[in-house]
Each structure stands twice: as structure tokens, then as C-alpha cells.
Design a protein around this motif. Structure first.
Motif: not given
Length: 126
Positions: A97-123
Motif C-alpha cells: 500500500a503506497r500513499f505519497r512517501e509512505y509504503s506499507y507491506w504485508g507479511q505475504g501469502t504463499q502460492v504453490t502451483v504444482s501437480s504434486w500434493g502437499q504430502g502427509t507426514q508419517v511417523t
């Protein structure tokens, strides 16, 4: 201080769609120029799209025709509709977000484009 919060990321298959949201605090949201950037692993952060306070839009060439940026002033929210996603769109997406000389950022959000699934942990443990 303006708070910027992104949401909507996730895992999607190639050719799929996602819609990212970015909410920004402040009573002058309509005056902000809003933009989306992205950063893939080991790459520089790159600009993706902008919507100005006057609702003019612009896109980097690699997403033009596939992504659409829009804003809802009543909700203080900007959206990034992403269609026909490709593996090379995989990145952390950041809202600015930008207004005049001020600029603000968010923390981000991850986008993953893949034909693989996320996986599942087995312990296995005794």
C-alpha cells in the motif's frame, strides 16, 4: 501506521485459479495505490500488478491476461484473481500500500502451483 494483511494463498494444480485478498487499515484506503509483488525462492522480488487510487490497472507481461487486480473500497480490500496458473507463478505474494512517501507491506501469502500434493507426514514411533 497502516496494517496490510494478505490471505488466500495455497496449493493449486497447473491451470487452476486462486484469488488473493489484501486488506489495509486506515481511513484513506481509497487514496492508496495498491500493488502485488511476488518473490520466488532465490529470486528477487518482482512487481506483479498495480491498481491506482483512480482504479487504473497495470500488469507485468508474464501475468497480463491471466491475472486481474481489483479493489473494494467499502471493504478496504484489494484482490488478485489468478487464472491459468503455471508452476512459474509459484512464489510468496506480497501486497503493498503506497500513499505519497509512505509504503506499507504485508507479511505475504504463499502460492504453490504444482501437480504434486502437499504430502502427509508419517511417523512411526515406539
Amino acid at each position: 501506521q497502516v496494517q496490510v494483511v494478505e490471505s488466500g494463498g495455497g496449493l493449486v494444480q497447473p491451470g487452476g485459479s486462486l484469488r488473493l485478498s489484501c486488506s489495509a487499515s486506515g481511513r484513506i484506503f481509497s487514496a492508496y495505490n495498491m500493488a502485488w509483488y511476488r518473490q520466488a525462492p532465490e529470486k528477487q522480488r518482482e512487481w506483479v500488478a498495480t491498481i491506482t487510487s483512480g482504479s487504473r490497472t497495470d500488469y507485468t507481461d508474464s501475468v497480463r491476461g491471466r491475472f486481474t487486480i481489483s479493489r473494494d473500497i467499502r471493504k478496504n480490500t484489494v484482490y488478485l484473481q489468478m487464472n491459468s496458473l503455471k508452476p512459474e507463478d509459484t512464489a510468496a505474494y506480497y501486497c503493498n500500500a503506497r500513499f505519497r512517501e509512505y509504503s506499507y507491506w504485508g507479511q505475504g501469502t504463499q502460492v504453490t502451483v504444482s501437480s504434486w500434493g502437499q504430502g502427509t507426514q508419517v511417523t512411526v514411533s515406539s
